[in-house]
Design a protein around this motif. Structure first.
Motif, PDB file in Angstrom:
ATOM      1  N   ARG A   5       0.876  -1.232   0.053  1.00 23.58           N
ATOM      2  CA  ARG A   5      -0.163  -0.047   0.197  1.00 23.58           C
ATOM      3  C   ARG A   5       0.778   1.294  -0.173  1.00 23.58           C
ATOM      4  NH1 ARG A   5      -4.831   0.517   2.687  1.00 23.58           N
ATOM      5  NH2 ARG A   5      -5.329  -0.989   1.272  1.00 23.58           N
ATOM      6  N   ARG A   9       1.275   4.068  -2.756  1.00 23.35           N
ATOM      7  CA  ARG A   9       1.013   5.494  -2.361  1.00 23.35           C
ATOM      8  C   ARG A   9       2.102   6.416  -2.914  1.00 23.35           C
ATOM      9  NH1 ARG A   9      -2.469   6.346   2.815  1.00 23.35           N
ATOM     10  NH2 ARG A   9      -4.129   5.486   1.532  1.00 23.35           N
TER      11      ARG A   9
ATOM     12  N   ARG B  95      -7.482  13.403  -1.649  1.00 20.77           N
ATOM     13  CA  ARG B  95      -7.205  12.213  -0.883  1.00 20.77           C
ATOM     14  C   ARG B  95      -5.965  12.503   0.123  1.00 20.77           C
ATOM     15  NH1 ARG B  95      -9.070   7.404  -1.798  1.00 20.77           N
ATOM     16  NH2 ARG B  95      -7.998   6.604   0.326  1.00 20.77           N
ATOM     17  N   THR B 167     -17.525   7.193   0.308  1.00 24.00           N
ATOM     18  CA  THR B 167     -16.522   6.387   0.172  1.00 24.00           C
ATOM     19  C   THR B 167     -16.184   5.561   1.725  1.00 24.00           C
ATOM     20  OG1 THR B 167     -15.050   8.078   0.750  1.00 24.00           O
ATOM     21  CG2 THR B 167     -15.039   7.386  -1.369  1.00 24.00           C
ATOM     22  N   LEU B 171     -15.643   1.573   1.794  1.00 24.36           N
ATOM     23  CA  LEU B 171     -14.541   0.836   2.376  1.00 24.36           C
ATOM     24  C   LEU B 171     -14.838  -0.012   3.581  1.00 24.36           C
ATOM     25  CD1 LEU B 171     -12.101   4.026   2.137  1.00 24.36           C
ATOM     26  CD2 LEU B 171     -12.102   1.768   0.589  1.00 24.36           C
ATOM     27  N   SER B 176     -12.205  -2.562  -1.860  1.00 27.75           N
ATOM     28  CA  SER B 176     -10.838  -1.961  -2.167  1.00 27.75           C
ATOM     29  C   SER B 176     -10.805  -0.718  -2.471  1.00 27.75           C
ATOM     30  CB  SER B 176      -9.975  -2.864  -2.830  1.00 27.75           C
ATOM     31  OG  SER B 176     -10.442  -2.575  -4.578  1.00 27.75           O
ATOM     32  N   HIS B 177      -9.795  -0.061  -2.512  1.00 26.68           N
ATOM     33  CA  HIS B 177      -9.721   1.427  -3.119  1.00 26.68           C
ATOM     34  C   HIS B 177     -10.206   1.493  -4.580  1.00 26.68           C
ATOM     35  CE1 HIS B 177      -8.332   3.874   0.650  1.00 26.68           C
ATOM     36  NE2 HIS B 177      -7.718   2.696   0.844  1.00 26.68           N
ATOM     37  N   CYS B 178      -9.535   0.340  -5.462  1.00 27.27           N
ATOM     38  CA  CYS B 178     -10.009   0.568  -6.590  1.00 27.27           C
ATOM     39  C   CYS B 178     -11.366   0.388  -7.046  1.00 27.27           C
ATOM     40  CB  CYS B 178      -9.105  -0.699  -7.546  1.00 27.27           C
ATOM     41  SG  CYS B 178      -7.384  -0.265  -7.706  1.00 27.27           S
ATOM     42  N   THR B 180     -13.840   0.932  -4.862  1.00 25.27           N
ATOM     43  CA  THR B 180     -14.491   2.215  -4.501  1.00 25.27           C
ATOM     44  C   THR B 180     -14.499   3.093  -5.548  1.00 25.27           C
ATOM     45  OG1 THR B 180     -14.084   1.814  -2.174  1.00 25.27           O
ATOM     46  CG2 THR B 180     -14.773   3.759  -2.703  1.00 25.27           C
TER      47      THR B 180
END
Lengths: 283, 267
Positions: A5, A9, B95, B167, B171, B176-178, B180
């Motif tokens: 992660r 990032r 973000r 969001t 979550l 996952s972030h993707c 979402t």
């Protein structure tokens, strides 16, 4: 899992900072660097020198064209501000639907080809162009007016045709934003329509006027296409001189230095606008 | 609303009318000349009878059509690039916190704020330093640099108007972030991306000042027109110009109607 992660990032941050760095900051940096180099018999010499800047300040031709261009652009800006204010005020006093249609009509030309408009304006202003032919046909003049084209005044007129919509929109938006009850209050207190305009609308819409002025000045000052198309040999402007260093004259370092001066002038205009904005909202 | 000062409104109305006349005159002239071709009779301007000749000539002008193809391609590619990059940048700003996002935003906006002549010659000089040959690629880079701030602005405004719980809920439910982004955020961004795409394409289609520095031997339409006009007059230009103006008017009208309900709702 967490490591992955973090890696992801960091990659994202590198991408989002790296691209603007490469494609925006690096070119601008190189361009400013170029302005401190110079040309010697056609070849680029990468040594620090202020020669190009000295050339600008020492050469009366550069200086006078620079001042002439500033005056020309300020003049066109003022005309557009006055006309733009009147139009924005007129639109803001119409019912909502008509108001929207009016503003849309004034904005529409902005979405049509810039170069085609310049070309068409040249056809209108030309020596035997539409305007002269109409004036002759109506009996107002017997000989074509030559000042319409290939002169400073031709550039001035074209700037007004092309950039007026840019003056209308910011002013209109700032008038729109004024709460309606201020006008009602003014009327309740016995103020006339003119009182409302003078004491409420005008002062409260000054920020829009400042933005409109800045837009108009910066855009006309940097425009080299219009002057080249309608200016002929008489209508030389600063932007044209900058551009010609990359074409006919082929002196890139000098062109870069002149462009830095053009940029500095725009930044100065932004500064002045910032001060004007503070002044206009402080009261 | 019974506070008329008639004369004042009439004067303003007259100003508006005259101004409309002035800013539409070039477009009108182009259209008239496309159907009634101008001819010189002993120097004086006269109009030939109505015909579609200039439009027919346009369909046979490989030069102009080629430039049109390049323009559409450049517009499409830079628009797509701008959509992807601007969304990525806007997500980054949305973000994260701290200085880095401010720096990124300032750099993204810079080309939009600088005079086009400065942007154009910065890229020109940079490409020369890299020994890159000027062509479609350099034009696409230039246009993308100009379009990204416009799309970025639209997307970020939309993101800022979204509730964070949207969001968070996704979550929390284990997406996952993707996932979402793809299922929750992207649909919300649809209208902003559409507006960005239209606006971006329109800007790229018309871009002249930056492109002049970057075009080399490849010409987009405005560059082709620029060099044609300097050489002399071709009747096809009027036909082409009329079509371009019509297309722009249509797009603006559609866009305007799309905006209308929202505009009125906001009041």
């Amino acid at each position: 899992m967490d490591d992955r992660r973090d890696l992801w990032r960091m990659g994202w941050a590198a991408f989002c900072l790296g691209l603007p760095f490469l494609f925006v900051l690096a070119p601008i940096g190189t361009f400013i660097l170029y302005s401190f180099w110079h040309n010697e018999s056609g070849a680029l010499v990468r040594e620090f020198t202020l020669e190009n800047y000295r050339a600008f300040f020492a050469d009366p031709v550069f200086r006078s064209i620079y001042l002439q261009t500033v005056a020309l652009c300020l003049g066109a800006t003022i005309v557009n501000l006055v006309a733009g204010y009147g139009i924005a005020l007129f639109a803001s006093r119409r019912p909502p639907r008509l108001r929207f249609a009016l503003i849309l009509m004034f904005m529409l030309p902005l979405f049509t080809s810039y170069i085609i408009k310049v070309y068409a304006v040249r056809g209108i202003l030309g020596h035997r162009g539409v305007l002269n032919e109409l004036l002759i046909a109506s009996g107002l003049i017997s000989e074509p007016i030559t000042a319409f084209i290939f002169s400073q005044s031709a550039i001035f007129l074209t700037f007004i045709v092309l950039y007026l919509p840019f003056a209308i929109l910011p002013i209109y938006l700032s008038i729109e934003r004024i709460p309606e009850n201020l006008g009602t209050a003014s009327a309740d207190l016995g103020g006339s329509q003119m009182d409302e305009i003078r004491h409420i609308i005008l002062p409260l819409s000054l920020p829009g006027v400042v933005v409109a002025a800045l837009f108009n000045f910066v855009m006309t000052f940097g425009d080299f296409v219009t002057p080249t198309m309608v200016g002929g040999t008489e209508g030389f402007t600063f932007g044209r001189i900058v551009f010609s260093q990359f074409g006919v004259a082929l002196n890139w370092p000098l062109g870069a230095a002149l462009a830095v001066i053009l940029l500095a002038t725009s930044v100065l205009a932004v500064g002045v606008a910032g001060l004007a904005m503070r002044w206009s909202t402080a009261r | 609303m019974k506070r008329h000062s008639g004369l004042f409104d009439v004067a303003l109305g007259a100003l508006a009318l005259v101004s409309l006349g002035i800013i539409y005159a070039p477009l009108a002239v182009v259209w008239v000349f496309s159907n009634w071709q101008p001819v010189r009779v002993r120097g004086a301007l006269q109009l030939a009878p109505f015909s579609w000749d200039s439009y027919v000539a346009l369909t046979r002008n490989a030069d102009i059509l080629g430039a049109l193809g390049t323009t559409l391609l450049v517009g499409l590619v830079s628009m797509l690039l701008a959509l992807i990059l601007a969304t990525t940048f806007a997500m980054y700003y949305w973000r994260t916190v701290g200085v880095s996002r401010q720096i990124m935003q300032a750099l993204v906006f810079l080309p939009f704020l600088l005079p086009p002549i400065v942007v154009g010659l910065s890229l020109l000089i940079a490409f020369r330093e890299l020994d890159a040959t000027r062509g479609a690629f350099t034009i696409v880079v230039g246009h993308t640099v100009l379009l990204v701030p416009v799309v970025y602005r639209l997307v970020l405004t939309r993101l800022n108007s979204l509730s964070p719980s949207l969001t968070e809920a996704s979550l929390d439910l284990g997406a996952s972030h993707c996932q979402t982004f793809y299922h929750i955020l992207l649909p919300q961004l649809g209208s902003a991306l559409l507006a960005g795409a239209l606006l971006g394409f329109a800007i790229s289609f018309d871009e002249t000042m930056v492109t002049l520095f970057l075009s080399g031997s490849t010409s987009t339409l405005p560059i082709r027109l620029w060099s044609m006009m300097r050489l002399g007059f071709v009747p096809e230009i009027n036909a082409l110009a009329t079509l371009v103006v019509l297309a722009a008017a249509l797009a603006t009208a559609v866009f305007g109607v799309m905006q209308l309900p929202g505009k009125r709702g906001a009041r």
